[in-house]
Design a protein around this motif. Structure first.
Motif, PDB file in Angstrom:
ATOM      1  N   VAL A 171       0.924  -1.176  -0.095  1.00  0.00           N
ATOM      2  CA  VAL A 171       0.215   0.162  -0.132  1.00  0.00           C
ATOM      3  C   VAL A 171       0.849   1.420  -0.031  1.00  0.00           C
ATOM      4  CG1 VAL A 171      -1.886   1.227   1.103  1.00  0.00           C
ATOM      5  CG2 VAL A 171      -1.686  -1.271   1.260  1.00  0.00           C
ATOM      6  N   ALA A 172       0.596   2.052  -1.067  1.00  0.00           N
ATOM      7  CA  ALA A 172       1.525   3.371  -0.981  1.00  0.00           C
ATOM      8  C   ALA A 172       0.796   4.282   0.036  1.00  0.00           C
ATOM      9  CB  ALA A 172       1.281   3.898  -2.405  1.00  0.00           C
ATOM     10  N   MET A 173       1.381   4.795   0.941  1.00  0.00           N
ATOM     11  CA  MET A 173       0.820   5.467   2.059  1.00  0.00           C
ATOM     12  C   MET A 173       1.475   6.781   2.205  1.00  0.00           C
ATOM     13  SD  MET A 173       0.605   2.540   5.016  1.00  0.00           S
ATOM     14  CE  MET A 173      -0.439   3.618   6.270  1.00  0.00           C
ATOM     15  N   SER A 174       0.655   7.814   2.081  1.00  0.00           N
ATOM     16  CA  SER A 174       1.168   9.185   2.081  1.00  0.00           C
ATOM     17  C   SER A 174       1.068   9.794   3.377  1.00  0.00           C
ATOM     18  CB  SER A 174       0.414  10.044   0.953  1.00  0.00           C
ATOM     19  OG  SER A 174      -0.752  10.177   1.718  1.00  0.00           O
ATOM     20  N   GLY A 175       0.487   8.954   4.180  1.00  0.00           N
ATOM     21  CA  GLY A 175       0.187   9.519   5.712  1.00  0.00           C
ATOM     22  C   GLY A 175      -1.106  10.385   5.906  1.00  0.00           C
ATOM     23  N   GLY A 176      -1.726  10.615   4.595  1.00  0.00           N
ATOM     24  CA  GLY A 176      -3.172  11.000   4.791  1.00  0.00           C
ATOM     25  C   GLY A 176      -4.339  10.210   5.201  1.00  0.00           C
ATOM     26  N   VAL A 177      -5.588  10.611   5.072  1.00  0.00           N
ATOM     27  CA  VAL A 177      -6.471   9.763   5.839  1.00  0.00           C
ATOM     28  C   VAL A 177      -6.774   8.873   4.414  1.00  0.00           C
ATOM     29  CG1 VAL A 177      -8.356  11.402   4.779  1.00  0.00           C
ATOM     30  CG2 VAL A 177      -8.751   9.615   6.475  1.00  0.00           C
ATOM     31  N   THR A 225       9.213  -1.670  -7.122  1.00  0.00           N
ATOM     32  CA  THR A 225       9.756  -2.071  -5.738  1.00  0.00           C
ATOM     33  C   THR A 225       8.514  -3.231  -5.006  1.00  0.00           C
ATOM     34  OG1 THR A 225      10.904   0.090  -5.343  1.00  0.00           O
ATOM     35  CG2 THR A 225       9.936  -1.334  -3.267  1.00  0.00           C
ATOM     36  N   ALA A 226       7.459  -2.775  -5.355  1.00  0.00           N
ATOM     37  CA  ALA A 226       6.390  -3.750  -4.725  1.00  0.00           C
ATOM     38  C   ALA A 226       6.608  -5.153  -5.357  1.00  0.00           C
ATOM     39  CB  ALA A 226       4.811  -3.109  -5.330  1.00  0.00           C
ATOM     40  N   LYS A 227       6.857  -5.327  -6.685  1.00  0.00           N
ATOM     41  CA  LYS A 227       7.026  -6.525  -7.210  1.00  0.00           C
ATOM     42  C   LYS A 227       8.339  -7.279  -6.736  1.00  0.00           C
ATOM     43  CE  LYS A 227       4.796  -5.357 -11.561  1.00  0.00           C
ATOM     44  NZ  LYS A 227       5.161  -5.306 -13.123  1.00  0.00           N
TER      45      LYS A 227
END
Length: 382
Positions: free
Chosen positions: A26-32, A133-135
């Motif tokens: 999961v690409a997490m930006s830190g937002g909701v 990178t996820a792969k």
């Protein structure tokens, strides 16, 4: 059980195996938004790995509030991962981001264009390097918090607008390729409002449930584009003349980078009977050209670097009848695309649009469904 029946029903991400055996980065930006995606998938039992990108100087990031991928946001993403019990990694993409996004942003402004760096970031960083990178992490797919939908059609994965038109981010994701779509998932695309997202954040007990949305481009403090460009390209803001369309000098400016097509305020040429707008940026001669509002209107839009998401080759027809967006804040309007090559075209709008600017995107929409057929970049003045 028939031989062609999978051992497990298709899970919510489209895989024929239990969520516990399905790894999702999961690409997490830190937002909701991305936090809810990560929490939702973790609760469903998926093997979640959170990844946050550090995109620019960490010291500067800590000093800025409300921008994605800043220092505060990295901390928030880490806290969500800890609370939901999945691993989280921070990857230093500062050099990649500068080379792939920030440098072009500065050079585009210096060339008289109005770039959209968020599109380039998705295209060149998040859906390219991060996806690889996820792969490398042996993920089955990568999920993001974007408000857009993905569907498996007869010709393969399709891109569709989000259920909530007010949150739809299709304009910023038109360059997503079919290969990338096959690996990507967008779990928020079906939600009808941002209120639903925040309600889910509260349900999962996330500390970011009430966090404000990011408003600015992440590396542009307070929307001051010119200051960032001057930092990236010292000496870029050279003064010049403000002229009308006949070449008459009406005043002076402090640098072309301070102006955009369609701008009316802040021109410093008051006292005229009719309002004037920026209609062209003549970079070679360091001139800002102004004219009446009618001079902003155009129906012919040249587009290049087209990413086509239709089944038939883009240049297999003389015309495509679609709807297009030439600015992110405008609804799609009827248009005809006339291909010139597999990646270039002229788009004719049914009704003239004002303020069409080189450097912006022109995104193609199906007129009879929510499907997106890709898009391209507007590339020259008029």
């Amino acid at each position: 059980m028939p031989l062609d029946t999978p051992a497990h029903p298709i899970n919510s991400l489209g895989f024929a195996k239990p969520p516990s055996e399905t790894r999702v980065v999961v690409a997490m930006s830190g937002g909701v938004d991305s936090s809810v995606v990560a929490a939702m998938l973790a609760e469903e039992g998926y093997d979640v790995v959170g990844v946050t990108l550090q995109l620019y100087d960490h010291g500067a990031a800590l000093a800025k509030k409300g921008a994605c991928c800043a220092g505060r946001d990295i901390h928030d993403a880490r806290r969500v991962a800890e609370a939901m019990g999945f691993p989280h990694y921070v990857l230093d993409y500062e050099n990649v981001f500068r080379d792939a996004v920030m440098d072009e942003f500065a050079d585009s402004y210096l060339g008289g264009a109005t770039p959209v760096p968020c599109i380039r970031c998705n295209e060149r960083v998040k859906f390219k390097d991060l996806l690889e990178t996820a792969k490398d992490l042996e993920a089955d797919c990568m999920a993001t918090g974007h408000y857009i939908a993905r569907a498996d059609g007869p010709g393969g994965p399709e891109l569709h607008s989000a259920a909530d038109p007010a949150r739809d981010q299709s304009y910023f994701l038109f360059s997503t390729t079919p290969e990338q779509l096959s690996f990507l998932r967008f779990p928020l695309g079906h939600l009808k409002s941002k209120a639903e997202t925040r309600a889910l954040a509260a349900k999962y007990g996330l500390m970011v449930a009430d966090k404000p949305d990011s408003q600015d481009i992440c590396f542009v403090p307070d929307g001051n584009y010119a200051s960032v460009i001057e930092k990236l390209r010292p000496g870029a803001a050279e003064p010049g003349e403000i002229v009308d369309t006949e070449g008459r000098v009406l005043g002076t400016h402090r640098g072309v980078i301070h102006y955009t097509i369609g701008q009316r305020r802040g021109l410093g040429i008051g006292g005229l009977s009719d309002p004037l707008y920026v209609v062209k940026l003549d970079v070679d001669n360091k001139r800002v050209v102004v004219g009446p509002k009618s001079d902003l209107a155009t129906r012919q839009v040249p587009v290049r670097e087209i990413n086509w998401l239709g089944e038939a080759p883009f240049d297999s027809r003389e015309e495509w009848h679609v709807a297009v967006k030439v600015r992110s804040t405008r609804p799609p309007t009827p248009a005809v695309i006339r291909p010139l090559s597999p990646t270039t075209a002229t788009v004719e709008l049914a009704e003239a649009e004002e303020g069409v600017s080189p450097g912006q995107a022109c995104v193609f929409y199906d007129t009879e469904s929510s499907r997106i057929f890709g898009g391209g970049w507007i590339w020259r003045g008029y």
